[in-house]
Each structure stands twice: as C-alpha cells, then as structure tokens.
Design an enzyme around this catalytic site. Structure first.
Site, short mmCIF file in Angstrom:
data_model
loop_
_atom_site.label_atom_id
_atom_site.label_comp_id
_atom_site.label_asym_id
_atom_site.label_seq_id
_atom_site.Cartn_x
_atom_site.Cartn_y
_atom_site.Cartn_z
N GLU A 151 44.91 41.30 -2.12
CA GLU A 151 46.16 41.74 -2.72
C GLU A 151 46.10 43.17 -3.24
O GLU A 151 47.13 43.76 -3.60
CB GLU A 151 46.56 40.78 -3.85
CG GLU A 151 47.02 39.44 -3.33
CD GLU A 151 47.46 38.48 -4.42
OE1 GLU A 151 47.10 38.71 -5.59
OE2 GLU A 151 48.15 37.50 -4.11
N GLU A 183 27.40 26.65 -0.17
CA GLU A 183 27.23 27.16 -1.53
C GLU A 183 25.86 26.82 -2.10
O GLU A 183 25.45 27.38 -3.12
CB GLU A 183 28.31 26.61 -2.45
CG GLU A 183 28.21 25.13 -2.76
CD GLU A 183 29.26 24.70 -3.77
OE1 GLU A 183 28.85 24.25 -4.86
OE2 GLU A 183 30.45 24.80 -3.48
#
Length: 303
Positions: A88, A119
């Site tokens: 963004e 992860e």
C-alpha cells in the site's frame, strides 16, 4: 518439544479469555458486543508502547534518508499484515515497490494459501533475508504475535549479521523476537475472544503498529504536506480526483487551477503544489523539491 509446547501454552495470546467463556451460547448481538469490547482494548495497549514505536520510526526514517529499505518479515497473519502494509506504500506515498518490502514464510503465494510448516524453519527466514540482499542501510521489522516464530527469529539473526537494524513487533511481553531485535515493540493484547485466534486483537495491534511505522516514517521523510499525501499516485479516477483535491487544499487554488497545475506537473501533486505556491513552472518546482530532498516546506523556503 514438550517444553516448547508448554512455553507456547503460557503465552498471554494463547490463554482463555474469562470474559468469553460462554461464547458459543451468546446471541449474535451479544457476541458482537463482546468482540467489540475486546477490540476496544487494543488501542490502549498500543499506546503503552508508543516510545518503542517512536524509536523504530526514527530508525526507519534514518534508513530511508540513506537510501535504505523498510522490510517486513513474518508468517501467517503477521506476514500478511506486513505484506499488506508494504504494497500500500507505492500508491499512497509514491514510493518505488523496492522501498518497502514484505517477506512472508512460504513466499508470496502463502498470502492466499497457507504453506504448512514454513514458519517453523529459521533457515527459511535467513535465506529470504539473504536473498533480498539486506544490508547495513536497511531496517527489518519482524512480526510475530507469539513473539517466537522460528522463521522470524532466523530472519532477524541473519539481518543482524549483515549489520542492519532490527525491530520486533510481538503481542507478548518478554518475547524471543524482542530479545533478538534492536527495538522491541511488545503490545500486550492478552487472550483472544476465540482462544488462540491471533488474527483478532493481536492482528489488529500489529496492523496499527505497521500503519504507524510506515506512515510516520514517510511523514518524517517529506511524504506529506500538512496532513495531505502529496506524493499520491493518481492511477485511477478516484485517485485523480483526490490528487486534484490535495493540490487545491494545499494551495487554496480552485479545482480547475489545481487540475491544470497537476497536468503540467505530470500528475505529481507535490510538484503542482510547489508550482502554485512558489509561482513557478514544473521544472523549477521539481528542481526545488530535488534540492530539498522532496520536502515541500523546505522547497518553499528555498524558493
């Protein structure tokens, strides 16, 4: 392994919330009120760590002035929030996509489809950091609600070995990633409405912190004039309208004059603002901005 599981179970974000033990018996309206009540605690928890957030912002702003990058590193929800903040920045602040980057366990495809086990491997975090060529001018922000994600720990260790600054954003005090970072932002969000679902309060807290890190560091490096996003990229009809309004608001010009200046400035709102306020053409306005490091106020002072 058993000790590690016990450690996870002891985390505040993994506890059972005494205010929602009857969650499955509630009518919809009451259930939503309970969720909203819990959400209302997040902003105060973030406020408690603002000194650490400020320290991180100064690190990032200094890195940007050196030409360095802000790099988010995370897994699951945390990784998605970092990637979201990164993507963004170009339309909001006119940055190049390389200036703010999101690294996520399992790669970008893991944004929409979970990559199981990614992860849990610290070597993957280290490899992703190395693959991005992280250097001393960069800042890497490790995101993990638990504060102990191996992917993030591996990435932060590799980052520090390369001389770059590190920031940790966790939702449990005394976190492992906090201990591994130069700046530890540990937002104590407590137990979730739905036990262990850290996409809820913990996710909200991380989103708030990421918003602060990127927005404040961009403001500190000349990406705003007042509270106007003067480096916005007008890439669609809505943003063209917004850019025209920004130029008009910043200069007091009417919309027609703002639109004309914006067109002459190659749709760059910041240049159009300096053109109108300094009463100069686009090339002169751009030169003033370049000399001022992109800061509108500094450019106008030198004019």
């Amino acid at each position: 392994m058993a000790d590690d599981i016990q450690t996870i179970a002891a985390l505040g974000t993994e506890g059972r919330n005494p205010r929602t033990l009857d969650l499955d018996t509630l009518d919809t309206a009451t259930l939503l009120e309970r969720m909203n009540d819990e959400d209302a605690t997040v902003a105060a928890a973030v406020r408690a760590v603002l000194p650490q957030v400020a320290e991180a912002v100064e690190l990032i702003a200094a890195a940007r002035r050196r030409g360095g990058r802000l790099i988010y590193l995370g897994a699951g929800t945390s990784g998605r929030l970092g990637l979201l903040d990164a993507v963004e920045c170009p339309p909001t602040f006119g940055t190049d996509p390389s200036e703010v980057v999101g690294l996520m366990a399992g790669g970008r495809d893991a944004f929409v489809v979970a990559v199981e086990g990614a992860e849990d491997d610290p070597a993957l975090g280290a490899a992703d950091v190395a693959g991005l060529g992280v250097g001393a001018d960069d800042v890497v922000v490790g995101l993990a609600a638990s504060g102990r994600t191996p992917y993030v720990l591996g990435g932060l260790a590799e980052t520090r070995s390369r001389g770059a600054a590190t920031v940790a954003v966790a939702c449990n005090p005394g976190s492992r990633i906090g201990a591994a970072a130069d700046v530890a932002i540990e937002v104590a969000t407590g137990p979730e409405v739905l036990t262990g679902s850290t996409r809820l309060k913990a996710g909200t807290a991380q989103k708030l912190v990421c918003n602060m890190l990127s927005t404040a560091s961009m403001v500190r490096t000349g990406k705003a004039y007042g509270n106007l996003m003067v480096d916005v990229k007008p890439t669609n009809a809505k943003l063209v309208d917004r850019a025209q309004r920004i130029v008009a608001e910043a200069t007091g010009a009417d919309r027609d004059a703002a639109a004309e200046a914006l067109a002459a400035a190659g749709t760059h709102a910041k240049t159009a603002v300096v053109m109108l306020l300094a009463e100069c053409d686009a090339s002169r306005a751009q030169a003033l901005l370049d000399a001022a490091g992109g800061d509108v106020r500094a450019a106008l002072r030198s004019a």
